[in-house]
Design a protein around this motif. Sequence first.
Motif, mmCIF file in Angstrom:
data_model
loop_
_atom_site.group_PDB
_atom_site.id
_atom_site.type_symbol
_atom_site.label_atom_id
_atom_site.label_comp_id
_atom_site.label_asym_id
_atom_site.label_seq_id
_atom_site.Cartn_x
_atom_site.Cartn_y
_atom_site.Cartn_z
ATOM 1 N N VAL A 130 8.059 22.571 0.817
ATOM 2 C CA VAL A 130 6.796 22.061 1.350
ATOM 3 C C VAL A 130 6.460 20.776 0.605
ATOM 4 O O VAL A 130 6.113 20.792 -0.585
ATOM 5 N N ALA A 131 6.595 19.657 1.286
ATOM 6 C CA ALA A 131 6.346 18.354 0.668
ATOM 7 C C ALA A 131 4.881 17.935 0.800
ATOM 8 O O ALA A 131 4.383 17.130 0.002
ATOM 9 N N LEU A 132 4.198 18.483 1.822
ATOM 10 C CA LEU A 132 2.797 18.104 2.060
ATOM 11 C C LEU A 132 2.093 19.244 2.779
ATOM 12 O O LEU A 132 2.668 19.883 3.664
ATOM 13 N N VAL B 255 -6.285 20.095 8.725
ATOM 14 C CA VAL B 255 -6.631 19.234 9.852
ATOM 15 C C VAL B 255 -7.438 20.078 10.825
ATOM 16 O O VAL B 255 -6.900 20.936 11.530
ATOM 17 N N GLY B 256 -8.758 19.877 10.823
ATOM 18 C CA GLY B 256 -9.611 20.774 11.588
ATOM 19 C C GLY B 256 -9.547 22.143 10.932
ATOM 20 O O GLY B 256 -9.685 22.297 9.728
ATOM 21 N N GLY B 257 -9.258 23.158 11.733
ATOM 22 C CA GLY B 257 -9.098 24.499 11.178
ATOM 23 C C GLY B 257 -7.655 24.847 10.897
ATOM 24 O O GLY B 257 -7.353 25.947 10.420
ATOM 25 N N SER B 258 -6.758 23.922 11.193
ATOM 26 C CA SER B 258 -5.329 24.187 11.056
ATOM 27 C C SER B 258 -4.778 23.567 9.776
ATOM 28 O O SER B 258 -5.442 22.798 9.090
ATOM 29 N N HIS B 259 -3.525 23.914 9.462
ATOM 30 C CA HIS B 259 -2.808 23.305 8.351
ATOM 31 C C HIS B 259 -1.688 22.443 8.907
ATOM 32 O O HIS B 259 -0.934 22.883 9.775
ATOM 33 N N ARG B 260 -1.571 21.232 8.399
ATOM 34 C CA ARG B 260 -0.432 20.380 8.719
ATOM 35 C C ARG B 260 0.531 20.438 7.534
ATOM 36 O O ARG B 260 0.152 20.167 6.391
ATOM 37 N N PHE B 261 1.749 20.828 7.823
ATOM 38 C CA PHE B 261 2.785 20.885 6.801
ATOM 39 C C PHE B 261 3.835 19.827 7.066
ATOM 40 O O PHE B 261 4.177 19.545 8.219
ATOM 41 N N GLU B 262 4.376 19.261 5.981
ATOM 42 C CA GLU B 262 5.596 18.479 6.065
ATOM 43 C C GLU B 262 6.636 19.182 5.205
ATOM 44 O O GLU B 262 6.384 19.485 4.028
ATOM 45 N N ILE B 263 7.783 19.477 5.811
ATOM 46 C CA ILE B 263 8.865 20.191 5.152
ATOM 47 C C ILE B 263 10.020 19.228 4.931
ATOM 48 O O ILE B 263 10.428 18.515 5.858
ATOM 49 N N LEU B 264 10.529 19.205 3.711
ATOM 50 C CA LEU B 264 11.672 18.372 3.376
ATOM 51 C C LEU B 264 12.903 19.266 3.277
ATOM 52 O O LEU B 264 12.881 20.295 2.596
ATOM 53 N N ALA B 265 13.962 18.895 3.990
ATOM 54 C CA ALA B 265 15.189 19.692 4.001
ATOM 55 C C ALA B 265 16.406 18.790 3.869
ATOM 56 O O ALA B 265 16.322 17.576 4.086
#
Length: 205
Positions: A111-113, A117-127
């Motif tokens: 999980v890089a980030l 965002v609103g009620g949700s989670h924004r994830f950035e995944i590094l692979a």
Amino acid sequence: MFTGIVTAIGTIASVEDRGDLRAVIACPWDPARIDIGASIACSGVCLTVVERGGEQGDAWFAVDISAETVSRTAQGQWSEGRKLNLEQALRLGDELGGHIVTGHVDAVGRVALKRDVGGSHRFEILAGKAIAPYVAEKGSITVDGVSLTVNEVVDEADGDVRFSLNIIPHTGEVTTLGALEEGDSVNLEIDVLARYLKRMQSLNS
């Protein structure tokens, strides 16, 4: 075969080193519906039930985890107290609510980030670069056993891939994804269709 639709969160109640690991996983299922020899996806890892017990709503099952599996899955995955996303194998006639999932981990991502965002989670995944060709915008990917849609894909200069996901509140609550933090490791499985398309492309090139 699985769908990536998690039906329960389990907890590793105990881990015993027998050469391979024997893990006992507590879950809210009916033990009568957990078959010895059946496959259960545990945070995206297909494992075989070797024991079961408990009572309805407070059951447990045991699985053996090889050193190979431990080496290819998220760091700390098989420790006492760890929460796991659980899905029993698809039965004939069941709804295919997510996408076709095999329960074989292709890579471990990080999980890089994580951002609200609103009620949700924004994830950035590094692979790693090995799975980069299989990750596509609006394609499917399995993260810790959960079927998700890729929002955006960025190819890093070193060949690694960074992709973003949106985790809605419901998904965050009924899976372990809502508790993930930056730096955490996750099990990744690419879409089986992408795997076959890549193979076909290599044969025709």
